[in-house]
Every structure is written in C-alpha cells, then in structure tokens.
Design a protein around this motif. Structure first.
Motif, PDB file in Angstrom:
ATOM      1  N   SER A  81       0.844  -1.196   0.000  1.00 39.45           N
ATOM      2  CA  SER A  81       0.000   0.000   0.000  1.00 39.45           C
ATOM      3  C   SER A  81       0.877   1.244   0.000  1.00 39.45           C
ATOM      4  O   SER A  81       2.007   1.238   0.513  1.00 39.45           O
ATOM      5  CB  SER A  81      -0.921   0.023   1.219  1.00 39.45           C
ATOM      6  N   SER A 145     -13.188  -4.008   1.125  1.00 38.54           N
ATOM      7  CA  SER A 145     -12.816  -3.370  -0.139  1.00 38.54           C
ATOM      8  C   SER A 145     -13.984  -2.590  -0.721  1.00 38.54           C
ATOM      9  O   SER A 145     -13.817  -1.472  -1.224  1.00 38.54           O
ATOM     10  CB  SER A 145     -12.336  -4.430  -1.133  1.00 38.54           C
ATOM     11  N   ARG A 148     -14.485   0.626   1.316  1.00 40.31           N
ATOM     12  CA  ARG A 148     -13.441   1.611   1.024  1.00 40.31           C
ATOM     13  C   ARG A 148     -13.673   2.252  -0.337  1.00 40.31           C
ATOM     14  O   ARG A 148     -13.471   3.458  -0.512  1.00 40.31           O
ATOM     15  CB  ARG A 148     -12.063   0.966   1.103  1.00 40.31           C
ATOM     16  N   ASP A 224      -5.362  -0.539  -3.048  1.00 40.99           N
ATOM     17  CA  ASP A 224      -6.380   0.293  -2.411  1.00 40.99           C
ATOM     18  C   ASP A 224      -7.161   1.075  -3.461  1.00 40.99           C
ATOM     19  O   ASP A 224      -6.615   1.418  -4.520  1.00 40.99           O
ATOM     20  CB  ASP A 224      -5.731   1.293  -1.447  1.00 40.99           C
TER      21      ASP A 224
END
Length: 268
Positions: A81, A145, A148, A224
C-alpha cells in the motif's frame, strides 16, 4: 522493497540474467530470494542519496492493481500500500529488507539472517528496529474493499461538487495531504495538515480551470481504491486516500510525470 515499479522490474531482470549465468543452484527459491534482496539493498542505498535532494515530499510510485492474484495475502497487500511504502522510507535498507521478508513473506529470523549474511540476533534486532520505526498499525477497524471503494467514490463526488460539509464528514480531524510533484508538476511542497486546511485545499483544486477538462475515475492502486485523473488523454494525477475507521486519515497525490509513467503504461 523499493517503492518504485520501474526499479523493481530492473531488479527482476538483473536477477534473471544472473540465474541464466549460474549453473550451481541447488535451492532456487533461497538463491533467488537472496539475489533479489541484495540487488534491492544496493539500489536502496543509492536511492537514499537521490531522495535527500528531491523537490518536495517523496511518495512511492503508484501501480494499478485491479487484480493482485490468488497468492497475495492480506499482509502482502498491506506491505505494497502507498501508506506502508511511505512509512518504509523511515528505515535503513537492511531494516527494510528484514521487515518486508518477515511481514510480507513470513520468513523466520534465521532465514532472514542467512539472506542478509548476518547472525540471527542481528536479524532480530533489524526487524525490531523496523517495527519500532514503522509503528504499530493504526487501523483498528479495516473496512471491506467495497466499503473503502464507496468512501473514495463519495470523496471524489464531494470534491468535484464542492460539497464542503460532505468532505468534512469524510475526513479525520488530523488528516494530512501530501503531494509529490518532484519539481516537475504543480504540487504543494509541504504537507497540509488538519481537516479545515485539507478541505480548503481540495475546494481550491476542484475550482481550478484545468479540473473541468479532466476525466476522473476510481481504480485500484497498490491494492487500495484510488482516483485517477486524465487530462487530454494522459494520466496527470493519482490520488490515494488512506482510510481508517471509515474516515480518510491521509490523502497522497502523485503528480510527478516520472512517477506516473509506469502506471500510464498499464492503462489502455
């Protein structure tokens, strides 16, 4: 390990060439791991000197990762990340190697010692120092996920629409915004800290004349959800929000065209 995709590709190629020239490898995985690690250490040592004279904040190179693959585990995703790669810049090259080998690939301290050509006690110390410098994970609750992605979509919509109240609800009180222009693209040269200042910054960017002509989309970057901005068909910015407890605690923007070249080559 390196935080730069182009550098990583060069390391893999160098390792492959050494593999082709070698005829006495009995344990391929161990041999390749050691060779790749040491090639990374050499490049990290020279990179530290370059980054000391870098213009403005230095951020890792973003990579589009729509599918990381079935072998990727949570720890490996966390290690690549943008937030973690930024934290790894605090470490010395040997500390960084020990941390990545332990956290992402679960090597034992004995195996790490063999890879780095140090004794086991030293390997343990390298990992302990790395963990202290990186700090304990801030994440107390990690949204899925899908969650987000929805937060990033709301963040993008609120920014484009100039919805200041919506942005305030999404941002943590101590949010920090970094921008990496490398002296080659317009970007703030110091971090912007605090919800009020970051909202003001985002509102100003949304009103910029160039913003109206940009195509914006949500994509997976370094595992991300992030925002990709294209101008005249070319990738101009990648914005990666870091999310903790359903609030955005950091916004990292990469604008340096050199840093975007690899990602731009991934997209059709």
């Amino acid at each position: 390990m390196l935080g730069e995709a182009s550098e990583a590709e060069d390391v893999v190629q160098d390792a492959y060439l050494r593999w082709r020239r070698s005829d006495s490898v009995t344990v391929p995985e161990a041999w390749l791991t050691k060779v790749v690690t040491n090639l990374c250490l050499n490049r990290l040592t020279s990179a530290r000197a370059r980054r000391e004279v870098y213009v403005g904040p230095w951020l890792p190179e973003p990579v589009f990762t729509s599918e990381l693959g079935p072998l990727e585990i949570v720890e490996q995703r966390d290690t690549v990340s943008l937030g973690m790669l930024t934290l790894l810049e605090r470490l010395t090259p040997p500390e960084r190697a020990a941390f990545v080998l332990r956290e992402a690939f679960d090597y034992s301290h004995r195996e790490i010692a063999e890879i780095l050509d140090v004794d086991e006690a030293h390997a343990r110390q390298l990992y302990r120092r790395a963990r202290e410098h990186v700090g304990e994970p801030r994440k107390r609750f990690t949204p899925s996920s899908e969650q987000r992605t929805k937060i990033v979509e709301r963040f993008l919509a609120a920014t484009v629409e100039g919805d200041l109240a919506g942005l305030e609800r999404l941002l943590a009180a101590d949010v920090v915004a970094w921008a990496d222009g490398g002296g080659k693209a317009a970007a703030a040269r110091i971090p912007v800290r605090g919800r009020e200042r970051v909202v003001h910054l985002l509102a100003g960017l949304a009103k910029h004349p160039r913003a109206a002509a940009m195509r914006m989309s949500v994509a997976s970057v370094n595992g991300d959800p992030a925002i990709a901005l294209h101008e005249a068909g070319a990738l101009a910015y990648i914005i990666v929000p870091e999310i903790v407890d359903e609030r955005i605690v950091a916004v990292r923007t990469v604008a340096n065209p050199d840093k975007l070249a690899y990602a731009a080559g991934q997209r059709v």
